[in-house]
Design a protein around this motif. Structure first.
Motif, PDB file in Angstrom:
ATOM      1  N   GLN A  10       0.834  -1.194   0.000  1.00  0.00           N
ATOM      2  CA  GLN A  10       0.000   0.000   0.000  1.00  0.00           C
ATOM      3  C   GLN A  10       0.866   1.241   0.000  1.00  0.00           C
ATOM      4  N   GLN A  29      -1.629   4.587  -1.911  1.00  0.00           N
ATOM      5  CA  GLN A  29      -1.909   3.914  -3.168  1.00  0.00           C
ATOM      6  C   GLN A  29      -3.390   3.548  -3.191  1.00  0.00           C
ATOM      7  N   SER A  30      -3.894   3.356  -4.380  1.00  0.00           N
ATOM      8  CA  SER A  30      -5.285   2.919  -4.503  1.00  0.00           C
ATOM      9  C   SER A  30      -5.323   1.398  -4.585  1.00  0.00           C
ATOM     10  N   LEU A  31      -4.589   0.745  -3.703  1.00  0.00           N
ATOM     11  CA  LEU A  31      -4.506  -0.703  -3.677  1.00  0.00           C
ATOM     12  C   LEU A  31      -5.866  -1.291  -3.327  1.00  0.00           C
ATOM     13  N   SER A  32      -6.328  -2.204  -4.169  1.00  0.00           N
ATOM     14  CA  SER A  32      -7.613  -2.847  -3.952  1.00  0.00           C
ATOM     15  C   SER A  32      -7.456  -4.347  -3.725  1.00  0.00           C
ATOM     16  N   GLY A  75      -5.143  -2.109  -8.595  1.00  0.00           N
ATOM     17  CA  GLY A  75      -5.976  -0.985  -8.202  1.00  0.00           C
ATOM     18  C   GLY A  75      -7.439  -1.368  -8.206  1.00  0.00           C
ATOM     19  N   SER A  76      -8.293  -0.403  -7.951  1.00  0.00           N
ATOM     20  CA  SER A  76      -9.725  -0.668  -7.832  1.00  0.00           C
ATOM     21  C   SER A  76     -10.360  -1.156  -9.131  1.00  0.00           C
ATOM     22  N   LEU A  81      -0.755  -2.082 -10.379  1.00  0.00           N
ATOM     23  CA  LEU A  81      -0.122  -0.861  -9.899  1.00  0.00           C
ATOM     24  C   LEU A  81       1.373  -0.980 -10.156  1.00  0.00           C
TER      25      LEU A  81
END
Length: 147
Positions: A10, A29-32, A75-76, A81
């Motif tokens: 993240q 981060q936009s870690l999903s 990402g989402s 990423l």
């Protein structure tokens, strides 16, 4: 292990020694989703809410002798990423080549990782839907913590 791996990916600019961010590193981060393919299992981690992760560990058939551990951060929208290169540098492969191979593996309908991914997505969707139907909210940070 899942939470520590999540934190590491993240904030890929964080220093492992002291937890401080390196200059110029992204703070969020936009870690999903995080997918860890190891010798003995696949571990898939999905963020349901900002403070709630769903982790699924699934077994795998024996891997090939030349198998290398792969970690894919998404990402989402399911896009890889590319900002987490430092976490993958130790493996000796580029993030983009690993992400492409993992995405092709995850997307193939008959693969074990594809099956694990479908199960993770179904469970995450069911939990998120149930949270919305019941009006569940995460506890406030100011509440006393026991752990």
């Amino acid at each position: 292990m899942a939470a520590l791996s999540w934190q590491e990916h993240q904030n890929p600019g964080s220093s492992e020694a002291n937890g401080e961010l390196r200059p110029g590193a992204a703070t969020q981060q936009s870690l999903s989703t995080l997918i860890i393919e190891s010798e003995a299992s696949n571990v898939l981690i999905h963020r349901i809410r900002p403070e709630l992760l769903l982790a699924l560990e699934g077994g795998v058939p024996p891997r090939k002798r030349n198998f290398e551990v792969r970690i894919t951060a998404e990402g989402s929208g399911g896009e890889p990423l590319h900002d987490s290169a430092h976490a993958n540098a130790a493996l000796g492969t580029s993030v983009s080549s690993r992400a492409e191979s993992s995405m092709s593996t995850a997307s193939s309908a008959g693969s074990v990782l594809g099956l694990h991914r479908r199960k993770l997505d179904a469970m995450a969707a069911a939990i998120a839907s149930d949270f919305e139907q019941t009006g569940f909210t995460m506890p406030d940070e100011s509440v006393n913590k026991y752990f």
